[in-house]
Design a protein around this motif. Sequence first.
Motif, short mmCIF file in Angstrom:
data_model
loop_
_atom_site.label_atom_id
_atom_site.label_comp_id
_atom_site.label_asym_id
_atom_site.label_seq_id
_atom_site.Cartn_x
_atom_site.Cartn_y
_atom_site.Cartn_z
N GLY A 142 40.27 36.94 42.45
CA GLY A 142 41.42 37.53 41.78
C GLY A 142 41.26 39.01 41.49
O GLY A 142 40.84 39.37 40.40
N GLY A 143 41.58 39.84 42.48
CA GLY A 143 41.47 41.29 42.31
C GLY A 143 42.24 41.80 41.11
O GLY A 143 41.76 42.64 40.36
N ALA A 144 43.45 41.29 40.89
CA ALA A 144 44.24 41.68 39.72
C ALA A 144 44.12 40.63 38.62
O ALA A 144 43.80 40.95 37.48
N ILE A 145 44.39 39.35 38.96
CA ILE A 145 44.45 38.28 37.96
C ILE A 145 43.68 37.06 38.45
O ILE A 145 43.87 36.62 39.58
N TYR A 146 42.84 36.52 37.58
CA TYR A 146 42.26 35.20 37.80
C TYR A 146 42.88 34.30 36.74
O TYR A 146 42.80 34.59 35.54
N ASN A 147 43.52 33.21 37.18
CA ASN A 147 44.19 32.31 36.25
C ASN A 147 43.71 30.88 36.42
O ASN A 147 43.65 30.37 37.53
N ASN A 148 43.41 30.22 35.30
CA ASN A 148 43.02 28.83 35.32
C ASN A 148 43.68 28.07 34.17
O ASN A 148 43.06 27.24 33.52
N ASN A 149 44.94 28.43 33.87
CA ASN A 149 45.69 27.71 32.85
C ASN A 149 47.16 28.08 32.95
O ASN A 149 47.74 27.98 34.01
N ILE A 150 47.77 28.57 31.87
CA ILE A 150 49.20 28.85 31.83
C ILE A 150 49.46 30.32 32.11
O ILE A 150 48.99 31.20 31.40
N LEU A 151 50.24 30.58 33.17
CA LEU A 151 50.57 31.94 33.57
C LEU A 151 52.06 32.01 33.89
O LEU A 151 52.55 31.25 34.74
N THR A 152 52.80 32.88 33.22
CA THR A 152 54.21 33.09 33.47
C THR A 152 54.41 34.54 33.89
O THR A 152 53.95 35.44 33.19
N ILE A 153 55.10 34.73 35.02
CA ILE A 153 55.36 36.09 35.50
C ILE A 153 56.87 36.26 35.59
O ILE A 153 57.54 35.55 36.33
#
Length: 157
Positions: A142-153
């Motif tokens: 994840g160069g910008a974001i590493y997500n392992n749960n709740i992510l809203t964009i």
Amino acid sequence: MHPFSKININGTTFSKNRGNFYAGALYLAGNYTTVENASFNENSSELYGGAILVGNITDTMTINSTNFEGNYVGLNGGAIFNGDYGSIVFATAVEGSKYYYTTFKSNLSALYGGAVFNTGSIVFDSVTFNSNKTTSTISGGGGAIYNNNILTIRELS
């Protein structure tokens, strides 16, 4: 800082701060926090959150029109590490007809999340990511974001 206290940060610059293990500039746990019109530049830590680490926060942290640039972490979250119980909302500040956005530029992580590492809950509303990266050879860093749960964009560039 007393747990569950209110923290309002407005118009502040955090530059070249260093945390030995956690959070180069701010370590937040159990506080209600708002950050507006701030800059986090060239902060670093050894393990988590080059600039900010959000731990056991019991309410949502709000970040408006704030710049994160050149922050570094030796493990996860070049600019921000949001832990299991953390909740962050990145919102757009509006003054008249002008919009002010949060930006992440040239942040670096050695493993996951060049700019942001998330295992809690994050909402991105009109946020810009530019030239963030990880140095890891592990796939999915994840160069910008590493997500392992709740992510809203809602809007991202």
